[in-house]
Design an enzyme around this catalytic site. Structure first.
Site, mmCIF file in Angstrom:
data_model
loop_
_atom_site.group_PDB
_atom_site.id
_atom_site.type_symbol
_atom_site.label_atom_id
_atom_site.label_comp_id
_atom_site.label_asym_id
_atom_site.label_seq_id
_atom_site.Cartn_x
_atom_site.Cartn_y
_atom_site.Cartn_z
ATOM 1 N N SER A 111 0.618 -1.557 -0.427
ATOM 2 C CA SER A 111 0.066 -0.169 -0.089
ATOM 3 C C SER A 111 0.701 1.522 -0.202
ATOM 4 C CB SER A 111 -1.008 0.099 1.190
ATOM 5 O OG SER A 111 0.097 0.252 2.711
ATOM 6 N N THR A 112 0.400 2.173 -0.159
ATOM 7 C CA THR A 112 1.105 3.332 -0.142
ATOM 8 C C THR A 112 1.883 4.041 0.874
ATOM 9 O OG1 THR A 112 -0.350 4.354 -2.064
ATOM 10 C CG2 THR A 112 0.408 6.251 -1.473
#
Length: 480
Positions: free
Chosen positions: A10-11
């Protein structure tokens, strides 16, 4: 061995934890070279959370697993695949069904070994624990909301917008449905047909008998917030009894369609017509009226196979059974045919002598009432036409800039309120007018009308004409 790599980040993780796609790929490719694995595909979910399995690359991986193109899935760490023990257990079970193993580099989790396969069983225990824990927490939160008079989730039902505010024209449909059911004695199916013929839909969908029944049965329309299902015959549905869950109800802060008294009234009628599961059809003319002469319990209809015709079709005969015998066998009242009760009822009615003078007097009274109702109906129709004309005039005055938009809205609201009130009175009077012939017919011998009635008419006539009666074997009908 042919394997595929699954990479996910995920970011936030990419920025804070260093789980970059490139780093995972490098580590896994090195692991494959050491273990002599052949990499046939790499699946990447970049910027997707592991809170669920709704990820495009993961979905594609699962589809490809069905084709048998690889023998194992390799991930850098378990939480790259999923963060849920339950999802992990389900995913491994799915892959196993197609002969695909699972390997996690960091945790040394490898289902190609006996120890790795044993871990699946352990995961199953934790998955079950997680499911029950989540279910318990959700229920506690929903119960608390209900106790506070708040809804516990889901969309608002027909009649309300997304914020719980009433939709006037839908409210009118709901009130009309109850009127059709209670006053006009229409069945669920006939109500649905009538609404559909008039082009009235249920938010774009046609009305059905089932949706009419669910609408009438919904306690939310009586101002009640409920979690769980309502009791029937003093018992909760099996799924609640097994878990010993109490159904929670409280008074909500939303505007109800009916009063609680009205709701209880039509709910009792619905329950009587259902006949506790046996009397869902109108072949049972005396359900709700007939009582056991031995224990006093209600008797319900049931269909019993009696014989086959020459063409192979089955003849099913309506019978009645005592409710206590059906539920717990504590009453030994015999099961008997409906035609037997029909014969006894006709015999009882034929013995009644109606005073002719009273009959004539009642007919005159009814004609006078009918004439009065007709006058009221015509007056209400004229008043409704006047309201329509006034609304047009208010709109004309606004166009000519004689009044402001605020005044127009205020005047139209007043007119709409009056129109709604008058329309409701008109519906009630028209219903009474339609019922008048039925009242007159009740003065005529029931025995004369009975042979030409259909099942629905017999059921309706019995409900209106009779209150309650008992059957005692070897004896005649005993009036209560």
């Amino acid at each position: 061995m042919k394997v595929v790599l699954y990479l996910r980040v995920s970011t936030i993780e990419q920025a804070e934890e260093g789980f970059s796609i490139r780093a995972q790929k490098t580590q896994l490719l090195d692991y494959c070279r050491v273990n002599d694995y052949e990499v046939v595909e790499i699946y990447i979910d970049d910027g997707y959370s592991a809170k669920d399995t709704n990820r495009p690359a993961l979905k594609q991986l699962l589809k490809d697993a069905e084709k048998g193109q690889f023998k194992a899935v390799l991930v850098y760490k378990l939480d790259r695949f999923t963060r849920s023990v339950r999802d992990l257990y389900d995913l491994l079970g799915y892959l196993s069904g197609f002969g695909v193993d699972f390997v996690s580099k960091q945790e040394k989790f490898d289902t190609t070994t006996a120890m790795g396969r044993a871990m699946i069983g352990i995961l199953g225990v934790f998955a079950q624990f997680e499911r029950e824990l989540i279910s318990e927490r959700v229920r506690m939160g929903q119960e608390q909301k209900v106790k506070e008079g708040k809804r516990h989730g889901g969309r608002y039902p027909y009649g309300y917008d997304n914020e719980g505010k009433i939709i006037p024209h839908e409210f009118e449909v709901l009130r009309r449905i109850r009127h059709m059911y209670m006053k006009e004695r229409m069945s669920y199916k006939k109500i649905a047909i009538q609404l559909n013929q008039e082009g009235i839909t249920r938010r774009g969908y046609e009305w059905r008998a089932s949706t009419v029944a669910m609408t009438l049965e919904n306690p939310f329309y009586a101002g009640i917030i409920q979690y769980g299902e309502r009791m029937a015959n003093g018992k909760y549905p099996q799924r609640y009894r097994d878990k010993k869950i109490e159904v929670i109800r409280s008074i909500g802060d939303h505007e109800p369609v009916w009063t609680q008294e009205e709701y209880e009234e039509h709910y009792r009628l619905m329950h009587m017509r259902k006949g506790s599961g046996y009397s869902r059809k109108l072949e049972y003319w005396f359900t709700g009226l007939l009582r056991c002469g031995r224990c006093g319990s209600a008797m319900h209809g049931r269909l019993t196979t009696s014989r086959k015709r020459k063409d192979g079709s089955i003849v099913r005969t309506p019978y009645y059974i005592c409710n206590r015998r059906k539920d717990n066998d504590t009453c030994r009242m015999p099961i008997f045919r409906q035609v037997h009760i029909e014969h006894l009822v006709m015999e009882y009615i034929n013995n009644l002598q109606i005073d002719q003078a009273l009959k004539v007097s009642e007919q005159r009274k009814i004609k006078k009432q009918q004439a009065n109702i007709e006058k009221q109906i015509q007056k209400l129709k004229r008043d409704l036409e006047s309201i329509k004309e006034r609304k047009k005039k208010w709109q004309y005055m606004f166009v000519e800039e004689l009044i402001t938009a605020d005044i127009l809205r205020e005047r139209l609201d007043e007119e709409n309120s009056k129109e709604m009130e008058l329309q409701q009175k008109l519906d009630e009077l028209q219903s009474r007018e339609r019922e008048t012939p039925a009242i007159q017919n009740m003065l005529v011998s029931m025995a004369d009308l009975w042979p030409v009635m259909n099942d629905e008419e017999k059921k309706r006539y019995s409900t209106r004409s009779l209150k309650r009666f008992e059957y005692i074997p070897q004896k005649k009908i005993q009036k209560v």
